[in-house]
Design an enzyme around this catalytic site. Structure first.
Site, PDB file in Angstrom:
ATOM      1  N   ASP A   1       0.860  -1.184   0.000  1.00 44.39           N
ATOM      2  CA  ASP A   1       0.000   0.000   0.000  1.00 44.39           C
ATOM      3  C   ASP A   1       0.891   1.227   0.000  1.00 44.39           C
ATOM      4  OD1 ASP A   1      -2.393  -1.423   0.066  1.00 44.39           O
ATOM      5  OD2 ASP A   1      -2.461  -1.462   2.251  1.00 44.39           O
TER       6      ASP A   1
ATOM      7  N   ASP B   1      -7.011  -1.800  -4.205  1.00 52.74           N
ATOM      8  CA  ASP B   1      -8.029  -1.489  -3.200  1.00 52.74           C
ATOM      9  C   ASP B   1      -9.144  -0.641  -3.796  1.00 52.74           C
ATOM     10  OD1 ASP B   1      -6.470  -2.835  -1.332  1.00 52.74           O
ATOM     11  OD2 ASP B   1      -5.557  -1.001  -0.561  1.00 52.74           O
TER      12      ASP B   1
END
EC number: 3.4.23.36
Length: 156
Positions: free
Chosen positions: A117, A136
């Site tokens: 991330d 995501d």
């Protein structure tokens, strides 16, 4: 099914390309933080070993493979279900976004042991401590799209 396949492939490739660029091209894995347009867009390295926001994260390798298995199972189920929704392009696009994102994060778990991330966005005096990635966004947008568009053409 072409829309689903093309969307899944597009989200998957965009996600993986962005991770390669950020991790290796910009060296974020070592730099850990790059301010792009503060506070609206920053790059912050975060290795997510759990689900959303690190939920159910631990250091055991078993959970890594459980999450990979769940992502693959959900992806297969969504594709099979979407096949029963012919003619609904919005459903196919949403399913493709969800599947592409799920497979992108699953590949991260296989290759890196965790999901990479790196996007961090804050605004209006709110400091967001969490990071996310393109996969995501695909999973989230796909899930919302399925909720909004699935079943709209059913006869009463």
């Amino acid at each position: 099914m072409r829309a689903l396949t093309a969307t899944a492939l597009g989200v998957f490739l965009l996600d993986q390309a962005s991770k390669v660029f950020v991790l290796y091209g910009l060296g974020l894995a070592h730099r850990l933080a790059i301010d792009v347009v503060p506070p609206f867009l920053n790059l912050r390295m975060a290795w997510n070993r759990g689900l959303n926001f690190g939920l159910f994260s631990n250091e055991t390798d078993v959970m890594r493979w459980v999450f990979v298995g769940v992502a693959l199972a959900v992806s297969v189920w969504v594709v099979l279900w979407a096949r029963s929704q012919p003619g609904q392009v919005a459903v196919q696009l949403a399913a493709g976004a969800l599947v592409g994102g799920a497979l992108g994060n699953a590949l991260d778990r296989v290759v890196y042991g965790a999901v990479a991330d790196f996007l961090n966005m804050s605004c209006c005096g709110i400091n967001n401590p969490f990071a996310f990635n393109i996969a995501d966004v695909g999973v989230f947008a796909g899930a919302i799209g399925l909720v909004l568009f699935a079943g709209r053409h059913k006869t009463p």
